[in-house]
Motif scaffolding. Structure first.
Motif, PDB file in Angstrom:
ATOM      1  N   ASP A  50       0.807  -1.220   0.000  1.00  0.00           N
ATOM      2  CA  ASP A  50       0.000   0.000   0.000  1.00  0.00           C
ATOM      3  C   ASP A  50       0.849   1.282   0.000  1.00  0.00           C
ATOM      4  O   ASP A  50       0.774   2.092   0.918  1.00  0.00           O
ATOM      5  N   HIS A  73       0.641   3.564  -2.464  1.00  0.00           N
ATOM      6  CA  HIS A  73      -0.330   4.588  -2.825  1.00  0.00           C
ATOM      7  C   HIS A  73       0.283   5.898  -3.326  1.00  0.00           C
ATOM      8  O   HIS A  73      -0.055   6.984  -2.843  1.00  0.00           O
ATOM      9  N   ASP A  91      -1.155  -2.253  -4.474  1.00  0.00           N
ATOM     10  CA  ASP A  91      -1.530  -0.850  -4.318  1.00  0.00           C
ATOM     11  C   ASP A  91      -0.300   0.059  -4.331  1.00  0.00           C
ATOM     12  O   ASP A  91      -0.029   0.805  -3.384  1.00  0.00           O
ATOM     13  N   HIS A 101      -6.354  -0.950  -6.320  1.00  0.00           N
ATOM     14  CA  HIS A 101      -6.105   0.359  -6.953  1.00  0.00           C
ATOM     15  C   HIS A 101      -5.280   0.206  -8.230  1.00  0.00           C
ATOM     16  O   HIS A 101      -5.524   0.923  -9.212  1.00  0.00           O
ATOM     17  N   HIS A 104      -3.082  -9.498  -1.868  1.00  0.00           N
ATOM     18  CA  HIS A 104      -3.323  -8.089  -1.522  1.00  0.00           C
ATOM     19  C   HIS A 104      -4.292  -7.992  -0.341  1.00  0.00           C
ATOM     20  O   HIS A 104      -3.935  -7.537   0.737  1.00  0.00           O
ATOM     21  N   HIS A 164      -3.872  -4.203   2.221  1.00  0.00           N
ATOM     22  CA  HIS A 164      -5.220  -3.709   1.925  1.00  0.00           C
ATOM     23  C   HIS A 164      -5.896  -2.943   3.066  1.00  0.00           C
ATOM     24  O   HIS A 164      -6.584  -1.968   2.830  1.00  0.00           O
ATOM     25  N   HIS A 217      -4.267  -1.411   5.531  1.00  0.00           N
ATOM     26  CA  HIS A 217      -3.343  -0.359   5.965  1.00  0.00           C
ATOM     27  C   HIS A 217      -3.088  -0.421   7.470  1.00  0.00           C
ATOM     28  O   HIS A 217      -2.723   0.582   8.087  1.00  0.00           O
TER      29      HIS A 217
HETATM   30 ZN    ZN Z   1      -4.460   0.256  -0.199  1.00  0.00          ZN
END
Ligand code: ZN
Length: 240
Positions: free
Chosen positions: A8, A10, A36, A63, A115, A148, A150
């Motif tokens: 993640d 991002h 992600d 994402h 994920h 996923h 976080h």
């Molecule tokens: Zn995420």
């Protein structure tokens, strides 16, 4: 082998660079990303570039799947949808192709990588009841890394049942099975704004949970300058 496990990211370049610098200092043999890479933040191309250049093995998160056009953001909330559609417009064709080609899971022999969850890439493992179902799908695997949510967490299952383990250092017991989330590099949600990741030593059977500070104001400024939601910038400072 010493593994760095990240998840993640991002599109948060500052957080990714700080996490990778720590993992380089720790002299890990390999870094694996649980998906992600993009979404929410202002630097999707730069983050994908780093993953590609460094040859970091990665899976696609929800994402990544939407940003690259494999899926539509049907289940995304308003802010997530706006940011992922913005990401689609700025991501280069080449980076989209890279994201599209990523697997949704990895079986590394000693451990699995997903994920969200083993039951489905978009499921959230948030507690012991949900973890119970996931263990049904682990078959013989000893460790499964997932992201996923976080939120960093470690579930341990042995003959006595399933429990959540805390602490900075976790030693894996023989005969037990583990579901481990390293937390998020680029958008932590446990009220600690520092980038989260883990170092996994499969021969010492040890997991170390790591946190590192990064330049949050720089990441926030880029989010605002890109026209992305202010809420995405604000949450970075408080870790939610
Ligand atoms: Zn995420």
């Amino acid at each position: 082998m010493l593994y760095g496990i990240i998840s993640d990211i991002h599109s948060n370049l500052e957080a990714l660079e700080s996490a990778l610098a720590e993992l380089d200092d720790a002299a890990v043999d390999e870094i694996i990303c649980l998906g992600d890479i993009v979404g929410y933040g202002a630097n999707p191309n730069e983050c994908v570039e780093i993953i590609r250049e460094r040859g970091i093995r990665s899976i696609a998160g929800n994402h990544d799947a939407v940003a690259s056009g494999m899926e539509e953001p049907d289940y995304f909330n308003h802010i997530a949808r706006l940011s992922i559609l913005w990401t689609r417009t700025v991501l280069t064709k080449e980076h989209k192709e890279f994201l599209r080609a990523l697997p949704r899971s990895i079986d590394n022999g000693g451990f699995l990588v997903v994920h969200g969850a083993l039951t489905h890439a978009d499921n959230y493992i948030t507690g012991i009841e949900i973890a119970k179902d996931e263990y049904e799908h682990m078959e013989g695997a000893e460790v499964c890394f997932f992201g996923h949510t976080h939120l960093g967490v470690c579930f341990e299952k042995d003959a006595d049942g399933i429990r959540m383990l805390g602490g900075e250092r976790i030693v894996l017991k023989e005969g037990a099975q583990y579901l481990i989330n390293p937390g998020s590099v680029g958008q932590p949600r446990d009220r600690d704004p520092r980038a989260a990741f883990i170092v996994y030593d499969d021969s010492a059977r040890e997991v170390r949970c790591r946190r590192v500070e990064y330049d949050i104001p720089a990441a926030q400024k880029k989010i605002k300058d890109s026209g992305l939601s202010d809420a995405l910038a604000m949450r970075l400072a408080i870790g939610v």
